[in-house]
Design an enzyme around this catalytic site. Structure first.
Site, PDB file in Angstrom:
ATOM      1  N   GLY A 105     181.455  55.883-108.180  1.00 44.37           N
ATOM      2  CA  GLY A 105     182.603  56.086-107.300  1.00 44.37           C
ATOM      3  C   GLY A 105     183.881  55.668-108.020  1.00 44.37           C
ATOM      4  N   ARG A 106     184.073  54.361-108.097  1.00 54.09           N
ATOM      5  CA  ARG A 106     185.322  53.813-108.632  1.00 54.09           C
ATOM      6  C   ARG A 106     185.632  54.290-110.052  1.00 54.09           C
ATOM      7  NH1 ARG A 106     187.100  48.664-106.664  1.00 54.09           N
ATOM      8  NH2 ARG A 106     184.915  48.359-106.094  1.00 54.09           N
ATOM      9  N   CYS A 119     202.085  42.495 -89.192  1.00 54.23           N
ATOM     10  CA  CYS A 119     202.302  41.150 -88.658  1.00 54.23           C
ATOM     11  C   CYS A 119     201.154  40.195 -88.930  1.00 54.23           C
ATOM     12  CB  CYS A 119     202.566  41.256 -87.169  1.00 54.23           C
ATOM     13  SG  CYS A 119     203.958  42.330 -86.874  1.00 54.23           S
ATOM     14  N   GLU A 120     200.765  40.079 -90.177  1.00 62.77           N
ATOM     15  CA  GLU A 120     199.881  38.984 -90.558  1.00 62.77           C
ATOM     16  C   GLU A 120     200.067  38.687 -92.038  1.00 62.77           C
ATOM     17  OE1 GLU A 120     195.542  39.993 -90.935  1.00 62.77           O
ATOM     18  OE2 GLU A 120     196.035  41.321 -89.278  1.00 62.77           O
TER      19      GLU A 120
HETATM   20  N1  LLP Z   1     176.051  53.685-104.256  1.00 59.32           N
HETATM   21  C1  LLP Z   1     175.948  52.839-103.219  1.00 59.32           C
HETATM   22  C2  LLP Z   1     174.672  52.739-102.503  1.00 59.32           C
HETATM   23  C3  LLP Z   1     177.059  52.065-102.831  1.00 59.32           C
HETATM   24  O1  LLP Z   1     176.945  51.218-101.813  1.00 59.32           O
HETATM   25  C4  LLP Z   1     178.279  52.191-103.539  1.00 59.32           C
HETATM   26  C5  LLP Z   1     179.456  51.400-103.154  1.00 59.32           C
HETATM   27  C6  LLP Z   1     178.336  53.091-104.606  1.00 59.32           C
HETATM   28  C7  LLP Z   1     177.196  53.814-104.946  1.00 59.32           C
HETATM   29  C8  LLP Z   1     179.569  53.301-105.411  1.00 59.32           C
HETATM   30  O2  LLP Z   1     179.935  52.154-106.110  1.00 59.32           O
HETATM   31  P1  LLP Z   1     181.116  52.188-107.188  1.00 59.32           P
HETATM   32  O3  LLP Z   1     180.653  53.046-108.334  1.00 59.32           O
HETATM   33  O4  LLP Z   1     182.318  52.758-106.552  1.00 59.32           O
HETATM   34  O5  LLP Z   1     181.296  50.792-107.555  1.00 59.32           O
HETATM   35  N2  LLP Z   1     185.550  48.746-100.714  1.00 59.32           N
HETATM   36  C9  LLP Z   1     185.168  47.996-101.909  1.00 59.32           C
HETATM   37  C10 LLP Z   1     184.010  48.641-102.642  1.00 59.32           C
HETATM   38  C11 LLP Z   1     182.779  48.834-101.792  1.00 59.32           C
HETATM   39  C12 LLP Z   1     181.648  49.516-102.520  1.00 59.32           C
HETATM   40  C13 LLP Z   1     180.563  49.899-101.576  1.00 59.32           C
HETATM   41  N3  LLP Z   1     179.459  50.589-102.162  1.00 59.32           N
HETATM   42  C14 LLP Z   1     186.390  47.843-102.805  1.00 59.32           C
HETATM   43  O6  LLP Z   1     187.459  48.309-102.447  1.00 59.32           O
HETATM   44  O7  LLP Z   1     186.304  47.222-103.861  1.00 59.32           O
END
Ligand code: LLP
Length: 419
Positions: free
Chosen positions: A277-278, A343-344
């Site tokens: 993802g990221r 407001c926090e």
């Molecule tokens: N697969 C599963 C089962 C996951 O739970 C996640 C992310 C991914 C893949 C993708 O992970 P990545 O490659 O993006 O690290 N909101 C948080 C991040 C939460 C990630 C949740 N799961 C933040 O802003 O850092």
């Protein structure tokens, strides 16, 4: 490497000056760079091409924008989804159902059924109970669901506690110790075809060692299952590779990650599945904001901007750092806290930080906001839902409208008995 660079003293998204988009679309607004997104998708895919059989499933939760998904679909990515809503987005972007992995710790019966009816390629099961439910739903339809079992390898991912998922006490997957018996029982059910294991230990990982340890444990489990005559043809290694949010941070490259995976999985003889993802979306986006005013503080001034924690929640939730840079930097610097109008006190993007000097009316961006940015936005304080723009060379398009508070108000109702 991204395509948000200074040209003639003005920050551009590819060839479009960011102040032009801010003037025409308003702020706050997310801007994605098509070239950066495409580049990241290719770099990751090319790095993994050293592995024999690979399936790429973009983690939709990191950036579910339809145009973003369309770009990734064109680059040959499938999707990792965690809700029916995400599944519908991936399908709407043209991804094939068989290329979609349905993950998620609490898939409802309705979601499992929707996934079956759509022909989802693989369900990643988070418990034996979920597997039994899926098998029954599939058997009732005269079909077999294809599934993998998510295992919690009990390793320390070394990331923020709120985004760590692979310790035994976390809610994800089945325990490593019980995984083999659960896999065997599920494999015996008529409505399900168990084809592999899945693991994801956390997000924004800065080191490869925890992943290497987790994969080693998964390899052992795979051998144990095969030794019992059970079938394992697919191993889903999840996502998690981190990206630098600050100039002085270094992270493993996709090539280093791929080399580690190749080593760890050398004799596995499976299709390897990935859920990045990221690493794909993070650097492809910025959040543009306008300074409302600068007010005096005790230690340093507060730069009050028109973006807030409802638009970009990461700093408030995880103390995350996003670089704050002026769209027309003067070369002067200031020490200030950058805060939103909510407001926090958690509505703080930067505390007593050395930043480009800015004044009321100036534009600035928060960098590395393409992942877990707009997707986590909400309308707290009855603010609009932040819009999204995609730039491609010298053109741009609005790829998500600003949702006005009036539209949200229109969806609310006062019951007769209160009128
Ligand atoms: N697969 C599963 C089962 C996951 O739970 C996640 C992310 C991914 C893949 C993708 O992970 P990545 O490659 O993006 O690290 N909101 C948080 C991040 C939460 C990630 C949740 N799961 C933040 O802003 O850092």
């Amino acid at each position: 490497m991204d395509h948000f660079q200074l040209k003639h003293g003005i920050l551009h998204a590819e060839d479009v000056p960011i102040d032009r988009i801010a003037d025409e679309v308003g702020t706050p607004v997310y801007i994605y760079s098509h070239a950066t997104l495409t580049r990241h998708a290719r770099v990751f895919r090319d790095a993994l091409s050293i592995l024999p059989r690979v399936h790429l499933a973009f983690a939709v939760k990191s950036n579910p924008n339809l145009a973003v998904l369309k770009v990734l679909q064109r680059e040959g990515y499938g999707a990792d989804v965690v809700s029916e809503g995400e599944m519908r987005r991936a399908l709407a972007a043209g991804m094939r159902a068989q290329d979609i992995v349905f993950s998620g710790v609490g898939k409802s019966a309705a979601e499992l059924a929707a996934g079956l009816e759509a022909g989802i390629g693989q369900f990643n099961l988070e418990s034996e109970e979920e597997g039994a439910e899926l098998a029954a739903l599939a058997a009732a339809r005269g079909i077999r669901a294809v599934a993998a079992l998510r295992v919690n390898p009990d390793v320390e991912a070394g990331t923020h506690a709120k985004i760590s998922t692979g310790k035994a006490e976390n809610k994800f997957g089945v325990s490593y110790e019980r995984a083999a018996e659960i896999y065997a029982r599920l494999s015996a059910l008529p409505g399900i075809e168990m084809r592999g294991l899945a693991v994801h230990i956390g997000s924004q990982l800065a080191r490869l060692e925890p992943l290497r340890d987790a994969f080693a444990r998964m390899g052992e489990l795979m051998r144990l299952l095969r030794g019992q005559g059970l079938c394992v043809t697919h191993m889903d290694l999840g996502g998690g590779l981190g990206v630098p949010y600050r100039a002085d941070e270094t992270f493993p490259s996709p090539a280093e990650y791929a080399a580690m995976v190749a080593e760890a999985t050398r004799d596995w003889d499976v299709t390897l599945m990935f859920e990045p993802g990221r690493v794909i979306a993070g650097n492809t986006g910025v959040l543009v904001t306008r300074v409302i005013r600068v007010k005096a503080g005790v230690n340093c001034p507060f730069v009050v901007v028109d973006a807030a924690m409802n638009d970009l929640a990461r700093p408030a939730l995880y103390d995350a750092w996003h670089d704050f840079v002026a769209v027309r930097p003067s070369g002067r610097r200031m020490v200030a806290s950058v805060v939103g109008p909510i407001c926090e006190s958690s509505d703080t993007f930067a505390k007593e930080r050395d930043i480009d000097a800015v004044a009321a009316g100036d534009l600035a961006v928060f960098r590395t906001a393409g992942a877990y940015g707009a997707t986590m936005a909400n309308t707290y304080n009855s603010r609009p839902l932040v819009p999204e723009v995609m730039v491609d060379g010298s053109r741009y398009a609005i790829v998500a409208d600003r949702i006005d508070p009036a539209a949200i108000l229109a969806a609310e109702h006062v019951p007769d008995w209160l009128a």
